[in-house]
Design a protein around this motif. Structure first.
Motif, PDB file in Angstrom:
ATOM      1  N   ARG A  65       0.792  -1.231   0.000  1.00  0.00           N
ATOM      2  CA  ARG A  65       0.000   0.000   0.000  1.00  0.00           C
ATOM      3  C   ARG A  65       0.823   1.279   0.000  1.00  0.00           C
ATOM      4  O   ARG A  65       0.239   2.369   0.041  1.00  0.00           O
ATOM      5  CB  ARG A  65      -0.928   0.011   1.218  1.00  0.00           C
ATOM      6  N   ASN A  66       2.150   1.174  -0.051  1.00  0.00           N
ATOM      7  CA  ASN A  66       3.002   2.347   0.102  1.00  0.00           C
ATOM      8  C   ASN A  66       4.108   2.405  -0.930  1.00  0.00           C
ATOM      9  O   ASN A  66       4.537   1.376  -1.457  1.00  0.00           O
ATOM     10  CB  ASN A  66       3.642   2.365   1.495  1.00  0.00           C
ATOM     11  N   ARG A  67       4.571   3.630  -1.190  1.00  0.00           N
ATOM     12  CA  ARG A  67       5.811   3.796  -1.917  1.00  0.00           C
ATOM     13  C   ARG A  67       6.961   3.435  -0.984  1.00  0.00           C
ATOM     14  O   ARG A  67       7.005   3.897   0.156  1.00  0.00           O
ATOM     15  CB  ARG A  67       5.964   5.244  -2.397  1.00  0.00           C
ATOM     16  N   MET A  68       7.877   2.617  -1.456  1.00  0.00           N
ATOM     17  CA  MET A  68       9.020   2.191  -0.668  1.00  0.00           C
ATOM     18  C   MET A  68      10.268   2.946  -1.103  1.00  0.00           C
ATOM     19  O   MET A  68      10.356   3.414  -2.240  1.00  0.00           O
ATOM     20  CB  MET A  68       9.262   0.690  -0.824  1.00  0.00           C
TER      21      MET A  68
ATOM     22  N   THR B 181       7.526   2.096 -10.507  1.00  0.00           N
ATOM     23  CA  THR B 181       8.171   3.332 -10.927  1.00  0.00           C
ATOM     24  C   THR B 181       9.277   3.701  -9.948  1.00  0.00           C
ATOM     25  O   THR B 181       9.065   3.702  -8.737  1.00  0.00           O
ATOM     26  CB  THR B 181       7.152   4.475 -11.010  1.00  0.00           C
ATOM     27  N   THR B 182      10.457   4.026 -10.463  1.00  0.00           N
ATOM     28  CA  THR B 182      11.616   4.302  -9.622  1.00  0.00           C
ATOM     29  C   THR B 182      12.115   5.726  -9.782  1.00  0.00           C
ATOM     30  O   THR B 182      11.945   6.349 -10.835  1.00  0.00           O
ATOM     31  CB  THR B 182      12.769   3.348  -9.943  1.00  0.00           C
TER      32      THR B 182
ATOM     33  N   ILE C  24      17.276   0.113  -7.305  1.00  0.00           N
ATOM     34  CA  ILE C  24      16.276  -0.332  -6.345  1.00  0.00           C
ATOM     35  C   ILE C  24      15.324  -1.301  -7.040  1.00  0.00           C
ATOM     36  O   ILE C  24      14.997  -1.132  -8.216  1.00  0.00           O
ATOM     37  CB  ILE C  24      15.504   0.857  -5.735  1.00  0.00           C
ATOM     38  N   SER C  25      14.891  -2.320  -6.321  1.00  0.00           N
ATOM     39  CA  SER C  25      13.965  -3.297  -6.868  1.00  0.00           C
ATOM     40  C   SER C  25      13.064  -3.816  -5.759  1.00  0.00           C
ATOM     41  O   SER C  25      13.320  -3.593  -4.580  1.00  0.00           O
ATOM     42  CB  SER C  25      14.715  -4.448  -7.539  1.00  0.00           C
TER      43      SER C  25
END
Length: 114
Positions: free
Chosen positions: A31-34, A56-57, A69-70
């Motif tokens: 539920r969040n952008r990490m 999306t990074t 990042i992955s």
């Protein structure tokens, strides 16, 4: 309860590589952008990289072309592959989840030194 747990920090020589991981509670992960942030002694905490639920990074200027990042959706984990490390990358690296609330891990130390 600890909901974000970083691992993989350590000592590495300049030019070397290191891989950080962050294990995240499933409800937070989905539920969040990490993201990853870092803080060096005497410096402000800065953005390293982020990844959304959709893949999306974004990257901080200082790490573009060197860090990746992955996310692993099956394991509820985000990773940070760090290549061509420099002494300036030395910092405590923090895992972050950003949404309606903000969550932080305890941090993991990365030291780049010969």
């Amino acid at each position: 309860q600890v909901q974000l747990v970083e691992s993989g920090g350590g000592l590495v020589q300049p030019g070397g590589s290191l891989r950080l991981s962050c294990a995240v509670s499933g409800s937070i992960f989905s539920r969040n952008r990490m993201g990853w942030y870092r803080q060096a002694p005497g410096k402000q905490r800065e953005l390293v990289a982020t990844i959304t639920q959709y893949g999306t990074t974004t990257y901080g200027d200082s790490v573009k072309g060197r860090f990746t990042i992955s996310r692993d959706n099956a394991k509820n984990t985000i990773n940070l592959q760090m290549n061509s490390l420099k002494p300036e990358d030395t910092a405590v690296y923090y895992c972050n989840a950003n949404g309606i609330w903000d969550y932080w891990g305890q941090g993991t130390q990365v030291t780049v030194s010969s």
